[in-house]
Enzyme design. Structure first.
Site: not given
Ligand SMILES: NC(=O)c1ccc[n+]([C@@H]2O[C@H](COP(=O)([O-])OP(=O)(O)OC[C@H]3O[C@@H](n4cnc5c(N)ncnc54)[C@H](O)[C@@H]3O)[C@@H](O)[C@H]2O)c1
Length: 301
Positions: A159, A170
């Protein structure tokens, strides 16, 4: 080991190969799965959320079928080392070889806190278990296999929070993912491996990350649900707006696809945020105290 094979991933060579994506039921992971299926890859989608994972598998299987490829789902809690080892075993069993591994599952935890000391120990553990140990478990389970055949690429989802200072679980998890990813890049190059690695550092992306508590395990449930303060509510509202107006997961999936085929390490989705890192680097290089008044995310002073 076949780590010195001259093979390099190339865009037309993703076809017929296999990708594994964790956190594939929602948001970015689901978009990666769609993108890889569109490129003609077999895709293994894994997640903890079963009904949504089933829907995602159906969606991706339909895309893959048009390209003579397949999709399958494996319920996996990435915090559980044995479960991730089982994910690797099932993927290899079904498709023979895994080529692309996206360690993407993640949770936000309570980044929305009033001040120092207000994050519970349970929250620290839960977020580090998923965001950091999930990636480590992915390395442990898949790296030997990738090194063995030499025809693979890892994508770790960190991130921009992995570059900005912040006292939260986080932030800690994402700094660690940036660090171990860059370290693994160096190790792979040092041994002359053809296995590649990319570190995805998204800015705001329009996903369900603000609703991460839906996957909080029972042991990590808060002891008492205090009413959030007005300040926390206000910050939460801003974050939801920023996520909603962030980039689309499909845009990010295109960047991930291109990084895999071009063997690019950094994947940034918001270059203005990257530019905002300069004041921190300057302070470090000049041995000055942190510029606590600088908003790294928006670049405001
Ligand atoms: N959305 C943003 O702005 C953003 C920015 C930077 C980084 N991220 C990172 O992107 C990645 C994806 O997140 P996203 O934004 O698509 O959110 P999201 O919530 O839409 O997707 C995350 C997925 O991870 C799954 N998950 C949660 N805990 C889990 C576990 N213990 N084992 C397996 N799966 C699990 C959830 O069920 C979900 O399907 C994450 O690592 C998040 O930290 C997101």
């Amino acid at each position: 080991m076949g780590a010195r094979s001259p093979y390099r991933c190339a865009v037309d060579q993703l076809e017929g190969r296999t990708a594994v994506v964790t956190g594939a039921a929602s948001g970015m992971g689901r978009a990666f799965a769609r993108r890889f299926a569109t490129a003609g890859m077999n895709v293994v989608l894994s997640d903890v959320e079963e009904p949504v994972l089933d829907e995602a598998v159906d969606e991706v299987a339909a895309i893959a079928a048009d390209r003579n490829a397949e999709a399958m789902g494996v319920i996996t809690d990435v915090a559980d080392e044995q479960a991730v080892a089982e994910l690797a075993a099932q993927s290899i069993d079904r498709f023979g070889r895994v080529n692309v591994v996206c360690n993407n599952a993640g949770v936000a935890g309570t980044g929305l806190v009033d001040g120092p000391g207000s994050i519970s120990t349970k929250d620290w553990k839960w977020v580090l278990d998923v965001n950091l140990w999930g990636v480590i478990h992915g390395h442990q389970a898949f790296l030997p296999h990738l090194l063995d055949h030499g025809d693979g690429h890892i994508v770790n989802t960190a991130s921009m929070a992995g570059h900005f200072p912040g006292h939260s679980a986080y932030t800690a998890s994402k700094w660690a993912v940036v660090g171990i990813s860059e370290g693994l890049f160096t190790q792979l190059k040092t041994i002359g491996s053809t296995v590649g690695i990319s570190c995805l550092c998204p800015g705001w992306v329009n996903t369900n990350i603000a609703e991460s508590a839906r996957n909080r395990p029972e042991w990590a449930a808060p002891d008492a649900l205090a009413e959030p303060s007005a300040a926390v509510e206000a910050r939460f509202a801003v974050i939801r707006d920023q996520l909603a107006s962030g980039r689309s997961p499909d845009d990010v999936a295109d960047l991930v696809h291109d990084a895999v085929v071009n063997d690019s390490f950094w994947i940034f989705t918001d270059l203005s945020m990257v530019a905002n890192l300069r004041p921190r680097f300057d302070a470090v290089l000049e041995n000055r105290n942190p510029d606590w008044n600088h908003n790294f995310v928006d670049g405001d002073d």
